[in-house]
Every structure is written in C-alpha cells, then in structure tokens.
Design a protein around this motif. Structure first.
Motif, short mmCIF file in Angstrom:
data_model
loop_
_atom_site.label_atom_id
_atom_site.label_comp_id
_atom_site.label_asym_id
_atom_site.label_seq_id
_atom_site.Cartn_x
_atom_site.Cartn_y
_atom_site.Cartn_z
N ILE A 1 0.84 -1.20 0.00
CA ILE A 1 0.00 0.00 0.00
C ILE A 1 0.87 1.25 0.00
N LEU A 2 1.88 1.26 0.87
CA LEU A 2 2.77 2.44 0.94
C LEU A 2 3.55 2.61 -0.36
N ALA A 3 3.94 1.50 -0.98
CA ALA A 3 4.66 1.60 -2.26
C ALA A 3 3.79 2.25 -3.33
N ASP A 4 2.51 1.89 -3.35
CA ASP A 4 1.60 2.54 -4.29
C ASP A 4 1.47 4.03 -4.02
N MET A 5 1.67 4.42 -2.78
CA MET A 5 1.58 5.83 -2.39
C MET A 5 2.92 6.54 -2.57
N GLY A 6 3.95 5.78 -2.98
CA GLY A 6 5.26 6.38 -3.22
C GLY A 6 6.19 6.35 -2.03
N HIS A 7 5.83 5.59 -0.97
CA HIS A 7 6.65 5.53 0.24
C HIS A 7 7.28 4.15 0.40
N THR A 8 8.25 4.05 1.30
CA THR A 8 8.82 2.77 1.68
C THR A 8 8.57 2.53 3.16
N LEU A 9 8.62 1.26 3.55
CA LEU A 9 8.30 0.86 4.92
C LEU A 9 9.57 0.48 5.66
N SER A 10 9.74 1.04 6.86
CA SER A 10 10.83 0.65 7.74
C SER A 10 10.20 0.05 9.00
N PRO A 11 10.19 -1.31 9.11
CA PRO A 11 9.49 -1.95 10.23
C PRO A 11 10.25 -1.80 11.55
N ILE A 12 9.50 -1.59 12.62
CA ILE A 12 10.05 -1.55 13.97
C ILE A 12 9.29 -2.59 14.78
N TYR A 13 9.97 -3.68 15.16
CA TYR A 13 9.32 -4.77 15.88
C TYR A 13 9.44 -4.53 17.39
N VAL A 14 8.30 -4.46 18.06
CA VAL A 14 8.30 -4.21 19.50
C VAL A 14 7.26 -5.09 20.18
N PRO A 15 7.43 -5.34 21.49
CA PRO A 15 6.35 -5.99 22.23
C PRO A 15 5.09 -5.15 22.10
N PHE A 16 3.95 -5.81 22.00
CA PHE A 16 2.71 -5.11 21.68
C PHE A 16 2.41 -3.97 22.65
N GLY A 17 2.76 -4.14 23.91
CA GLY A 17 2.46 -3.13 24.90
C GLY A 17 3.17 -1.80 24.69
N ARG A 18 4.23 -1.79 23.88
CA ARG A 18 4.98 -0.55 23.66
C ARG A 18 4.42 0.28 22.53
N THR A 19 3.51 -0.28 21.75
CA THR A 19 3.00 0.41 20.56
C THR A 19 2.35 1.75 20.90
N ALA A 20 1.45 1.74 21.89
CA ALA A 20 0.74 2.96 22.25
C ALA A 20 1.69 4.05 22.73
N ALA B 1 -4.90 8.83 2.34
CA ALA B 1 -4.31 8.15 1.19
C ALA B 1 -4.23 6.65 1.42
N PHE B 2 -3.90 6.26 2.64
CA PHE B 2 -3.84 4.84 2.99
C PHE B 2 -5.21 4.19 2.80
#
Length: 257
Positions: A50-69, A216-217
């Motif tokens: 989806i981001l590629a179609d929008m012209g962006h690239t994705l940089s993943p950050i893997y974290v324990p779920f509780g840290r997301t917020a 856009a997303f």
C-alpha cells in the motif's frame, strides 16, 4: 471509469505528501500475519505494498505489543499496526479496518466433539494461546480456572501439533494462525477439523496520526480490495478473507476445514 476516478482521488490526497521512508510499528513474530525473520507476513506485505503505491517505503520496527501505544503517544513513529479502539488509541487516527482476527475452538472432525457454547468445554482437555484466560471473556476465564486439564502455550505451532496428534481435545487460537501452521505440516493434510465460533471477531486498523497519510492509505486499501490484490495476498498466506464479518452479523456456527 471507476479506476480513473480512484487515481484522480488518490493523486489529490497524496499530492502534498513527499515520498519518504515511514517508520511502522509491528508486533513481534506472529505467523502468518507477521514473520519477523523475513520482514514479511500478510500485514507487513500488505502495508508495504500500500505504501509503495503511495510512493513511500516501509521501515518496520518490531516491538512488544504493549509498547506500541507509547511510541504513538511520543510521536516517534508514522504508523502502528494491529490496533483498534480497545487499545486506548484515539479513534480519529485509525485507518479503515484492514484485517479481521477471530479466535475459535478447534477440534478434529473425526472426534465428533459437539461444542456450541463455552459450557461445552467443561471436562474437555483444552490448550490455548498465552493470556487467553484473561482476554476471552469472564465466562471463559471462570470455566478454565476450574479445569485441571487447561493449558496455555506461547508457541502456537505446538498448539496445532498437540491437537492434530490427539494430545488434547480442543485448541483455541486465531483461525488463520491455525490454518497456517496446519498447512505447514504435510502429515495433517488429509485431517479435517471443525471451527467452533464461540468468540466474537476483532477488526484491526493502522494508527496513522497524519490525516493526509491516513486518507491516502484508506483510498489505496480500498483499491487493493477492489482489484483483487488483497485477496491474492491472503491466498499467498492461505488466510481466510473475514472482512465480510464487518457487514454480516449472522451466526455462522461451526465450519469444517
């Protein structure tokens, strides 16, 4: 004509946005949704596309779920995945739902075990994912508290193995996670299973604080669903398409696989 209107709409939305690498918070390894070692999985691949179609690239950050917020609150990331309003995230920054999870009770079809309610789990040997007793509702939690044969396990591939080998009567986990791990072992290919839908489904969105990026997303996600790319990605990971549940409140009961 519809495709042309979509392109025009999308260009209007993304015109002010410059192409950039976006920091995207992703939960820990959770095949087939997230496969950390490969930077892949349905959710990662979908959002990357989806981001590629929008012209962006994705940089993943893997974290324990509780840290997301916390990362969202600190404005340290651009997007956070697998969230809904139950996670104390402002509804205004959530995208349209892009994935449905549903925990089910799974049995082997040849055992002919009838389960129509949580009460029917009584006296059965049950294995579930970690924290299931806490998150699947008060009735389930109380029932399992009195079950000496109840077990929770972090490794969901082991859950599937124990059910398919007859070590337990019932396994409780997300239906797509079950299908994924069952399909990974050819020894289980001919074995039929039954999904008992005791628990409600959960729709998940991406948290995107930037309003233009979020709009856009949403438009691009809609196009992915409409043109079949969403279904093709589901097929790649052998996932069921459960988005229909957002518009269908009927009780479909047990289903065989």
């Amino acid at each position: 004509m519809r495709s042309l209107l979509f392109v025009v709409s999308l260009l209007c939305v993304i015109a002010p946005l410059k192409a950039k690498e976006l920091d995207v918070v992703v939960g820990w390894n959770k095949p087939p949704y997230v496969i950390t070692r490969e930077h892949a999985g349905f959710e990662v691949d979908l959002v990357r596309a989806i981001l590629a179609d929008m012209g962006h690239t994705l940089s993943p950050i893997y974290v324990p779920f509780g840290r997301t917020a916390r990362l969202l609150k600190d404005e340290a990331v651009d997007i956070a995945l697998t969230l809904n309003s139950a996670h104390h995230v402002d509804k205004a920054i959530l995208s349209a739902p892009y994935i449905i999870y549903q925990n089910v009770a799974v049995t082997r079809a040849d055992r002919k075990i009838l389960i129509q309610s949580i009460e029917d789990l009584k006296s059965k040997s049950v294995i579930a994912f970690q924290t299931a007793q806490s998150v699947l509702g008060e009735e389930f939690g109380q029932m399992m508290a009195s079950q000496p044969t109840y077990l929770e396990m972090a490794r969901q591939d082991r859950q599937v193995d124990m059910l398919m080998r007859g070590s337990v009567d019932v396994a409780i986990l997300d239906r797509n996670i079950f299908n994924y791990f069952k399909s990974e072992n050819s020894a289980y290919a001919a074995d039929k299973t039954v999904f008992h839908e005791l628990f409600s489904f959960s729709a998940y969105s991406a948290a995107i604080p930037n309003a233009e990026l979020r709009a856009a997303f949403n438009l691009t996600l809609e196009q992915f669903i409409a043109d079949g790319r969403y279904q093709s990605l589901l097929d790649k990971y052998q996932l069921e398409n459960l988005l229909y549940k957002l518009h269908d409140n009927t009780n479909v009961g047990d289903s065989k696989h």
